[in-house]
Design a protein around this motif. Structure first.
Motif, PDB file in Angstrom:
ATOM      1  N   TYR A 153       0.851  -1.188   0.000  1.00  0.00           N
ATOM      2  CA  TYR A 153       0.000   0.000   0.000  1.00  0.00           C
ATOM      3  C   TYR A 153       0.891   1.243   0.000  1.00  0.00           C
ATOM      4  N   GLN A 197       4.747  -7.018 -17.842  1.00  0.00           N
ATOM      5  CA  GLN A 197       3.640  -6.136 -18.171  1.00  0.00           C
ATOM      6  C   GLN A 197       3.142  -5.450 -16.900  1.00  0.00           C
ATOM      7  N   PHE A 201       1.321 -12.877 -11.821  1.00  0.00           N
ATOM      8  CA  PHE A 201       1.041 -11.532 -11.361  1.00  0.00           C
ATOM      9  C   PHE A 201       1.620 -11.318  -9.963  1.00  0.00           C
ATOM     10  N   HIS A 236     -11.644  -3.803 -13.512  1.00  0.00           N
ATOM     11  CA  HIS A 236     -10.825  -4.920 -13.938  1.00  0.00           C
ATOM     12  C   HIS A 236      -9.454  -4.410 -14.343  1.00  0.00           C
ATOM     13  N   PRO A 237      -8.448  -5.290 -14.334  1.00  0.00           N
ATOM     14  CA  PRO A 237      -7.108  -4.855 -14.728  1.00  0.00           C
ATOM     15  C   PRO A 237      -7.100  -4.342 -16.160  1.00  0.00           C
ATOM     16  N   GLN A 295      -5.680  -1.352 -11.978  1.00  0.00           N
ATOM     17  CA  GLN A 295      -7.053  -1.747 -11.677  1.00  0.00           C
ATOM     18  C   GLN A 295      -7.668  -0.703 -10.753  1.00  0.00           C
ATOM     19  N   ASP A 324       1.321  -9.194  -6.309  1.00  0.00           N
ATOM     20  CA  ASP A 324       0.150  -8.958  -5.471  1.00  0.00           C
ATOM     21  C   ASP A 324      -0.418  -7.554  -5.614  1.00  0.00           C
ATOM     22  N   SER A 344       2.742 -16.573 -17.226  1.00  0.00           N
ATOM     23  CA  SER A 344       2.763 -15.259 -16.592  1.00  0.00           C
ATOM     24  C   SER A 344       2.303 -15.367 -15.152  1.00  0.00           C
ATOM     25  N   TYR A 394      -0.239  -3.419 -15.222  1.00  0.00           N
ATOM     26  CA  TYR A 394      -1.675  -3.209 -15.319  1.00  0.00           C
ATOM     27  C   TYR A 394      -2.125  -2.286 -14.194  1.00  0.00           C
ATOM     28  N   PHE A 432      -0.489  -3.563 -10.863  1.00  0.00           N
ATOM     29  CA  PHE A 432       0.041  -4.925 -10.884  1.00  0.00           C
ATOM     30  C   PHE A 432       1.137  -5.055 -11.931  1.00  0.00           C
ATOM     31  N   GLN A 442       4.141  -2.917 -21.809  1.00  0.00           N
ATOM     32  CA  GLN A 442       4.957  -4.120 -21.764  1.00  0.00           C
ATOM     33  C   GLN A 442       6.412  -3.742 -21.998  1.00  0.00           C
ATOM     34  N   PHE A 460      -4.438  -3.024 -19.182  1.00  0.00           N
ATOM     35  CA  PHE A 460      -3.035  -3.044 -19.598  1.00  0.00           C
ATOM     36  C   PHE A 460      -2.485  -1.627 -19.714  1.00  0.00           C
TER      37      PHE A 460
END
Lengths: 115, 110
Positions: free
Chosen positions: B10, B33, B100, B42-43, B37, B102, B98, B35, B88, B48, B45
């Protein structure tokens, strides 16, 4: 394109019931992924398909979970029987295998609550 | 198996302050990559990175890929309230899988 489409957007069910989540990937994408997101475990890859064939299902938590992709435009994730610990947001994502890499486009998710 | 660690978990900043999140992989990556959210969303993009030592910029966002291709960072200059969300990283190995991180949840106080 409408993007990745998921249904239902919300699902509330009782323990022991069967749950079926649906996904329509972006047209032309040959990879499809199912993810589960919870506060405790974060974003987890459950299974992914390439050209409708399951490639890696090592993330599927147990035999109660199954996924199918009968054609290039449709996939389902089924939980039978469902349990309260299955409560989560389930995302479907798709991408196209390009030389540059594999950008994943996520659907809006299905918020599942199992009582 | 492959692990991708992301820190901090955080981060709370005052609007206008800078923000950085770091991503570290236990194995060498073929690409990484990023992302974003938004709460309840939703995540989405962002970018990359593929090359060792690569640096890419998107307006106030700067993305870096380490020389060893095992770590990456996202830096936001002069945060705005619209930057709120969880960021992320997702690292991909040569084997094609892949993983992710946390995520780092950013909150911005106006």
């Amino acid at each position: 394109d409408a993007g990745v489409i998921q249904s239902p957007r919300h699902e509330v069910t009782e323990m022991g019931q069967e749950v079926t989540l649906r996904c329509k990937p972006i047209s032309g994408h040959d990879y499809l992924f199912w993810y589960r997101q919870t506060m405790m475990r974060g974003l987890e890859l459950l299974i992914y398909f390439n050209n409708n064939v399951p490639i890696d299902d090592s993330g599927m938590p147990e035999d109660r979970f199954s996924a199918k992709m009968p054609n290039a435009s449709f996939s389902t994730l089924k939980i039978q029987p469902s349990e309260p610990r299955d409560s989560a947001v389930y995302f479907c994502a798709s991408n196209h295998n390009t030389f540059e890499g594999r950008t994943q486009y996520f659907g809006p998710g299905t918020r599942l609550l199992v009582l | 198996g492959q692990q991708v660690m992301q820190i901090p978990q955080y981060q709370h900043v005052q609007e206008g302050e800078d923000f950085t999140t770091y991503c570290n992989s236990s194995t060498t990556l073929s690409n990484i990559q990023w992302y974003k959210q938004r709460p309840g969303g939703h995540p989405v993009f962002l970018i990359q990175l593929v090359k060792s030592g690569e640096v890419k910029k998107q307006k106030r966002l700067t993305f870096q890929f380490g020389e060893a291709k095992k770590n990456s960072s996202l830096h936001i200059t002069a945060t705005q309230t619209t930057d709120v969300g969880t960021y992320f990283c997702a690292g991909r190995t040569n084997a094609g899988k892949s993983t992710f991180g946390d995520g780092t949840t950013l909150t911005v106080k106006p």
